[in-house]
Design a protein around this motif. Structure first.
Motif, PDB file in Angstrom:
ATOM      1  N   ARG A 273       0.790  -1.222   0.000  1.00  0.00           N
ATOM      2  CA  ARG A 273       0.000   0.000   0.000  1.00  0.00           C
ATOM      3  C   ARG A 273       0.821   1.270   0.000  1.00  0.00           C
ATOM      4  O   ARG A 273       0.525   2.238  -0.697  1.00  0.00           O
ATOM      5  CB  ARG A 273      -0.908  -0.011   1.251  1.00  0.00           C
ATOM      6  N   ILE A 274       1.875   1.284   0.784  1.00  0.00           N
ATOM      7  CA  ILE A 274       2.566   2.508   1.160  1.00  0.00           C
ATOM      8  C   ILE A 274       3.457   3.005   0.025  1.00  0.00           C
ATOM      9  O   ILE A 274       4.009   2.214  -0.751  1.00  0.00           O
ATOM     10  CB  ILE A 274       3.382   2.242   2.446  1.00  0.00           C
ATOM     11  N   ARG A 275       3.578   4.328  -0.115  1.00  0.00           N
ATOM     12  CA  ARG A 275       4.485   4.894  -1.115  1.00  0.00           C
ATOM     13  C   ARG A 275       5.928   4.742  -0.640  1.00  0.00           C
ATOM     14  O   ARG A 275       6.203   4.717   0.564  1.00  0.00           O
ATOM     15  CB  ARG A 275       4.170   6.377  -1.360  1.00  0.00           C
ATOM     16  N   LEU A 276       6.845   4.689  -1.605  1.00  0.00           N
ATOM     17  CA  LEU A 276       8.249   4.408  -1.322  1.00  0.00           C
ATOM     18  C   LEU A 276       9.105   5.533  -1.874  1.00  0.00           C
ATOM     19  O   LEU A 276       9.113   5.781  -3.090  1.00  0.00           O
ATOM     20  CB  LEU A 276       8.666   3.078  -1.950  1.00  0.00           C
ATOM     21  N   GLY A 277       9.834   6.221  -0.986  1.00  0.00           N
ATOM     22  CA  GLY A 277      10.616   7.367  -1.409  1.00  0.00           C
ATOM     23  C   GLY A 277      12.068   7.261  -1.030  1.00  0.00           C
ATOM     24  O   GLY A 277      12.429   6.631  -0.031  1.00  0.00           O
ATOM     25  N   VAL A 278      12.921   7.896  -1.817  1.00  0.00           N
ATOM     26  CA  VAL A 278      14.320   8.101  -1.439  1.00  0.00           C
ATOM     27  C   VAL A 278      14.458   9.588  -1.149  1.00  0.00           C
ATOM     28  O   VAL A 278      14.020  10.431  -1.920  1.00  0.00           O
ATOM     29  CB  VAL A 278      15.302   7.649  -2.542  1.00  0.00           C
TER      30      VAL A 278
END
Length: 337
Positions: free
Chosen positions: A68-73
């Motif tokens: 579900r969760i967004r993934l960021g750098v």
């Protein structure tokens, strides 16, 4: 009191002195993915200057083991060192693997310090060139994630680029990190925020009080109107926030202080934390979050400033998130590529 619209958890990727390995980081990501209050997972990035686990490896693993969760750098300080076509290839696949959950916050990285200077020597460039390559990479990523198959710039020329399944998000959201010192003059602030205005879909920053954030958000919108008049709509404003909450105030303060001495962020002193970090009771932390939101923050990237990050992540989930009145986040596992 207003609150930021969404909150993300910054994962502990230092392999020294804290000793978090890939599996423990991924398990923490799985925990946050199961908690509807968290909307984003963040991993920092460095190739040599800082002792971080590799951001690309972690993001791929998180994409496979979360739904579900967004993934960021945040932020991708190595972007200026990497060939942008390689980055485009990797991020197209990451966006497909995650079904459209990727978020790139990019930055040119720091320009001074022994470790940074060694990194620059290793890659055979000075800081000015690295910054120029970083800006070109952002432009290329915007172009190819919007469907372009060619790009021509000072450092990179590519034609007939085939990215396979390609980006689900068209274009890929790219935020720009800029952290002018609280004492920076107007020319420096305009140079750094001007880069955000020219290149970014959002702004990631840290080391800001609510009042300073308000002033700089106002200036950022002024600069965007001047430098990119065709742009419209709201910019995402993300504040990186060191946080430690609990019911025992003495224990919270001691834990946060000990962790700070392990990491010691650049340009921040221990005395600064009272104004820019959410350390204390859940009510105190929620109050600071609310004041940052009123100043313009739309997202908080929350880093647990704790010797026991998993335990603090659980405390944040139970004690802080319910007080933030966050917007619900969609189940992105249902997005089709």
């Amino acid at each position: 009191m207003s609150t930021a619209h969404t909150a993300g958890l910054v994962l502990p990727v230092r392999h020294r002195p804290t000793g978090y390995d890939h599996e423990s980081v991924i398990r923490l990501g799985e925990f946050a993915d199961a908690q509807p209050g968290w909307s984003t997972l963040w991993v920092p990035d460095s190739l040599m200057a800082l002792p971080f686990l590799d951001s690309g490896v972690l993001l791929a693993a998180l994409a496979a083991r979360t739904r579900r969760i967004r993934l960021g750098v945040g932020c991708m300080a190595s972007l200026g060192f990497r060939h942008p076509v390689t980055v485009a290839r990797q991020w197209a696949d990451l966006d497909a693997l995650s079904r459209g959950r990727m978020l790139l916050a990019a930055c040119p990285g720091n320009g001074t310090g022994t470790a940074v200077e060694n990194e620059l020597r290793t890659f055979g460039m000075d800081y000015r060139e690295k910054v120029a390559r970083f800006e070109e990479a952002v432009e290329l990523l915007h172009a190819v994630s919007s469907g372009a198959t060619s790009y021509s710039g000072p450092f990179t020329q590519v034609e007939n680029l085939d990215l396979g399944p390609g980006f689900v998000q068209r274009p890929l959201p790219i935020w720009i990190t800029a952290n002018p010192s609280p004492t920076a003059g107007p020319a420096t602030v305009d140079r750094l925020l001007g880069r955000v205005a020219r290149l970014g879909d959002g702004w990631l920053t840290f080391n800001v009080t609510p009042q300073l954030l308000r002033e700089r958000v106002e200036r950022l919108y002024e600069l965007r109107a001047k430098l990119r008049p065709e742009a419209s709509g709201r910019l995402e404003i993300c504040v990186f926030l060191n946080t430690n909450v609990g019911l025992d105030q003495a224990a919270v303060r001691a834990d946060a202080t000990q962790r700070w001495f392990q990491t010691a962020p650049r340009g921040v002193t221990l005395d600064d934390l009272d104004g820019i970090a959410a350390i204390g009771s859940p009510e105190q932390a929620a109050d600071l979050a609310g004041r940052l939101a009123e100043a313009g923050a739309t997202h908080l990237a929350i880093e647990p400033l704790s010797l026991d990050v998993p335990a603090q992540a659980r405390a944040l989930t139970e004690l802080l998130l319910p007080r933030l009145n966050l917007l619900p986040t969609p189940d992105r596992s249902l997005v089709q590529s």
